[in-house]
Motif scaffolding. Sequence first.
Motif, PDB file in Angstrom:
ATOM      1  N   TYR A   1      71.075 -35.930  -0.959  1.00  0.00           N
ATOM      2  CA  TYR A   1      69.623 -35.815  -1.149  1.00  0.00           C
ATOM      3  C   TYR A   1      68.871 -37.097  -0.814  1.00  0.00           C
ATOM      4  O   TYR A   1      67.713 -37.055  -0.387  1.00  0.00           O
ATOM      5  CB  TYR A   1      69.322 -35.394  -2.589  1.00  0.00           C
ATOM      6  N   CYS A   2      69.520 -38.242  -1.018  1.00  0.00           N
ATOM      7  CA  CYS A   2      68.825 -39.508  -0.767  1.00  0.00           C
ATOM      8  C   CYS A   2      68.553 -39.727   0.723  1.00  0.00           C
ATOM      9  O   CYS A   2      67.805 -40.636   1.091  1.00  0.00           O
ATOM     10  CB  CYS A   2      69.596 -40.684  -1.354  1.00  0.00           C
ATOM     11  N   ALA A   3      69.122 -38.894   1.581  1.00  0.00           N
ATOM     12  CA  ALA A   3      68.814 -38.961   3.009  1.00  0.00           C
ATOM     13  C   ALA A   3      67.401 -38.451   3.275  1.00  0.00           C
ATOM     14  O   ALA A   3      66.814 -38.739   4.319  1.00  0.00           O
ATOM     15  CB  ALA A   3      69.813 -38.140   3.810  1.00  0.00           C
ATOM     16  N   TYR A   4      66.856 -37.703   2.309  1.00  0.00           N
ATOM     17  CA  TYR A   4      65.536 -37.110   2.455  1.00  0.00           C
ATOM     18  C   TYR A   4      64.496 -37.737   1.534  1.00  0.00           C
ATOM     19  O   TYR A   4      63.305 -37.712   1.829  1.00  0.00           O
ATOM     20  CB  TYR A   4      65.601 -35.602   2.157  1.00  0.00           C
ATOM     21  N   ASN A   5      64.975 -38.284   0.432  1.00  0.00           N
ATOM     22  CA  ASN A   5      64.035 -38.787  -0.569  1.00  0.00           C
ATOM     23  C   ASN A   5      64.730 -39.878  -1.391  1.00  0.00           C
ATOM     24  O   ASN A   5      65.758 -39.622  -2.013  1.00  0.00           O
ATOM     25  CB  ASN A   5      63.597 -37.640  -1.485  1.00  0.00           C
ATOM     26  N   ASP A   6      64.180 -41.094  -1.365  1.00  0.00           N
ATOM     27  CA  ASP A   6      64.849 -42.215  -2.033  1.00  0.00           C
ATOM     28  C   ASP A   6      64.732 -42.189  -3.553  1.00  0.00           C
ATOM     29  O   ASP A   6      65.221 -43.094  -4.234  1.00  0.00           O
ATOM     30  CB  ASP A   6      64.343 -43.556  -1.494  1.00  0.00           C
ATOM     31  N   LYS A   7      64.123 -41.149  -4.098  1.00  0.00           N
ATOM     32  CA  LYS A   7      64.071 -41.047  -5.565  1.00  0.00           C
ATOM     33  C   LYS A   7      65.409 -40.577  -6.136  1.00  0.00           C
ATOM     34  O   LYS A   7      65.649 -40.671  -7.336  1.00  0.00           O
ATOM     35  CB  LYS A   7      62.956 -40.109  -6.006  1.00  0.00           C
TER      36      LYS A   7
ATOM     37  N   LYS B   1      60.277 -34.647   0.465  1.00  0.00           N
ATOM     38  CA  LYS B   1      58.982 -35.109  -0.020  1.00  0.00           C
ATOM     39  C   LYS B   1      57.926 -34.098   0.365  1.00  0.00           C
ATOM     40  O   LYS B   1      58.094 -33.342   1.329  1.00  0.00           O
ATOM     41  CB  LYS B   1      58.663 -36.479   0.575  1.00  0.00           C
ATOM     42  N   LYS B   2      56.814 -34.084  -0.360  1.00  0.00           N
ATOM     43  CA  LYS B   2      55.777 -33.085  -0.130  1.00  0.00           C
ATOM     44  C   LYS B   2      55.279 -33.104   1.307  1.00  0.00           C
ATOM     45  O   LYS B   2      55.077 -32.062   1.921  1.00  0.00           O
ATOM     46  CB  LYS B   2      54.606 -33.312  -1.088  1.00  0.00           C
ATOM     47  N   LYS B   3      55.100 -34.297   1.866  1.00  0.00           N
ATOM     48  CA  LYS B   3      54.579 -34.386   3.231  1.00  0.00           C
ATOM     49  C   LYS B   3      55.577 -33.828   4.248  1.00  0.00           C
ATOM     50  O   LYS B   3      55.181 -33.276   5.283  1.00  0.00           O
ATOM     51  CB  LYS B   3      54.238 -35.842   3.573  1.00  0.00           C
ATOM     52  N   ASP B   4      56.884 -33.987   3.962  1.00  0.00           N
ATOM     53  CA  ASP B   4      57.905 -33.452   4.860  1.00  0.00           C
ATOM     54  C   ASP B   4      58.059 -31.938   4.695  1.00  0.00           C
ATOM     55  O   ASP B   4      58.314 -31.226   5.671  1.00  0.00           O
ATOM     56  CB  ASP B   4      59.255 -34.137   4.620  1.00  0.00           C
ATOM     57  N   LEU B   5      57.901 -31.461   3.459  1.00  0.00           N
ATOM     58  CA  LEU B   5      58.039 -30.034   3.191  1.00  0.00           C
ATOM     59  C   LEU B   5      56.938 -29.237   3.899  1.00  0.00           C
ATOM     60  O   LEU B   5      57.172 -28.121   4.379  1.00  0.00           O
ATOM     61  CB  LEU B   5      57.993 -29.768   1.683  1.00  0.00           C
ATOM     62  N   LYS B   6      55.746 -29.814   3.994  1.00  0.00           N
ATOM     63  CA  LYS B   6      54.616 -29.116   4.621  1.00  0.00           C
ATOM     64  C   LYS B   6      54.897 -28.749   6.073  1.00  0.00           C
ATOM     65  O   LYS B   6      54.407 -27.738   6.569  1.00  0.00           O
ATOM     66  CB  LYS B   6      53.360 -29.988   4.534  1.00  0.00           C
ATOM     67  N   ILE B   7      55.666 -29.575   6.771  1.00  0.00           N
ATOM     68  CA  ILE B   7      55.920 -29.329   8.197  1.00  0.00           C
ATOM     69  C   ILE B   7      57.376 -28.932   8.461  1.00  0.00           C
ATOM     70  O   ILE B   7      57.797 -28.823   9.608  1.00  0.00           O
ATOM     71  CB  ILE B   7      55.558 -30.570   9.034  1.00  0.00           C
ATOM     72  N   PHE B   8      58.128 -28.713   7.374  1.00  0.00           N
ATOM     73  CA  PHE B   8      59.552 -28.391   7.514  1.00  0.00           C
ATOM     74  C   PHE B   8      59.752 -26.999   8.100  1.00  0.00           C
ATOM     75  O   PHE B   8      59.208 -26.015   7.624  1.00  0.00           O
ATOM     76  CB  PHE B   8      60.240 -28.480   6.147  1.00  0.00           C
ATOM     77  N   LYS B   9      60.547 -26.921   9.165  1.00  0.00           N
ATOM     78  CA  LYS B   9      60.885 -25.641   9.783  1.00  0.00           C
ATOM     79  C   LYS B   9      62.374 -25.330   9.674  1.00  0.00           C
ATOM     80  O   LYS B   9      62.789 -24.184   9.772  1.00  0.00           O
ATOM     81  CB  LYS B   9      60.470 -25.651  11.254  1.00  0.00           C
TER      82      LYS B   9
ATOM     83  N   VAL C   1      71.173 -36.229  11.307  1.00  0.00           N
ATOM     84  CA  VAL C   1      70.292 -37.132  10.571  1.00  0.00           C
ATOM     85  C   VAL C   1      68.907 -36.501  10.477  1.00  0.00           C
ATOM     86  O   VAL C   1      68.458 -35.805  11.403  1.00  0.00           O
ATOM     87  CB  VAL C   1      70.225 -38.525  11.272  1.00  0.00           C
ATOM     88  N   PHE C   2      68.242 -36.718   9.347  1.00  0.00           N
ATOM     89  CA  PHE C   2      66.913 -36.164   9.136  1.00  0.00           C
ATOM     90  C   PHE C   2      65.858 -37.129   9.658  1.00  0.00           C
ATOM     91  O   PHE C   2      65.851 -38.309   9.313  1.00  0.00           O
ATOM     92  CB  PHE C   2      66.686 -35.901   7.643  1.00  0.00           C
ATOM     93  N   LYS C   3      64.983 -36.612  10.498  1.00  0.00           N
ATOM     94  CA  LYS C   3      63.905 -37.437  11.045  1.00  0.00           C
ATOM     95  C   LYS C   3      62.684 -37.333  10.141  1.00  0.00           C
ATOM     96  O   LYS C   3      62.040 -36.284  10.052  1.00  0.00           O
ATOM     97  CB  LYS C   3      63.559 -36.962  12.474  1.00  0.00           C
ATOM     98  N   LYS C   4      62.396 -38.432   9.443  1.00  0.00           N
ATOM     99  CA  LYS C   4      61.269 -38.441   8.513  1.00  0.00           C
ATOM    100  C   LYS C   4      59.965 -38.686   9.267  1.00  0.00           C
ATOM    101  O   LYS C   4      59.940 -39.304  10.311  1.00  0.00           O
ATOM    102  CB  LYS C   4      61.476 -39.530   7.459  1.00  0.00           C
ATOM    103  N   TYR C   5      58.898 -38.153   8.669  1.00  0.00           N
ATOM    104  CA  TYR C   5      57.586 -38.276   9.302  1.00  0.00           C
ATOM    105  C   TYR C   5      56.651 -39.093   8.426  1.00  0.00           C
ATOM    106  O   TYR C   5      56.847 -39.220   7.253  1.00  0.00           O
ATOM    107  CB  TYR C   5      56.986 -36.889   9.552  1.00  0.00           C
TER     108      TYR C   5
END
Length: 205
Positions: free
Chosen positions: A173-179, A48-56, A201-205
């Motif tokens: 992919y659905c682990a990162y984005n439910d779309k 998601k856009k908000k996760d991509l902004k802080i993705f390292k 596991v991916f920690k969502k923000y």
Amino acid sequence: MKKTTILLCIIAILQACNSQQKRAIVGATEYQQQLNASYKDASKTPLKKKDLKIFKGLDFFPVDSSFIVIATLEKITNAPTFEMATTTDRTALYKEYGYLSFSLEGKKHQLTIYRSQDDLKDVAFKNNLFLPFTDATSGNESYGGGRYMDVMTTDENSNGTITLNFNNTYNPYCAYNDKYSCPLTPRKNHLDATIKAGVKVFKKY
């Protein structure tokens, strides 16, 4: 004039440093670096856009060679096409390709490997096999819906074996984005083992 030249040199150096920082991709292996690069790419990422902004970078278990195993392949002949359930109402068409038997930490295991019928329509993916699985880490250290491994049919050798590298497993992919709509791991593909390899596991923000 000298001051201008010096200033331009400093700007050029700073721009070069910033460019190198942008190009730097984290990852302990080439596989991890390639996966992180695709996730940082806005045109490819499932984030998601908000996760991509802080993705390292994705969080991986330490690379462990004990999770690279040789599996014996027993092909399934005349397997029927079936609808594999997904995280949405969509169904995906698959066939069971074969059984993979291998030993891990002194214990014997078996997984069923599948072939997507949609992939057969695309020359780029016609040799791909799909291996979903869950294990003792699922729902805790790794994604609850299980992880995937891509295997190529060309990985088979004359002895009917396939190399499985659990360090190169990834989340749907659905682990990162439910779309997204992702195939659900069949119950038969639960491993009675703790696979601390591959992506966490991916920690969502």
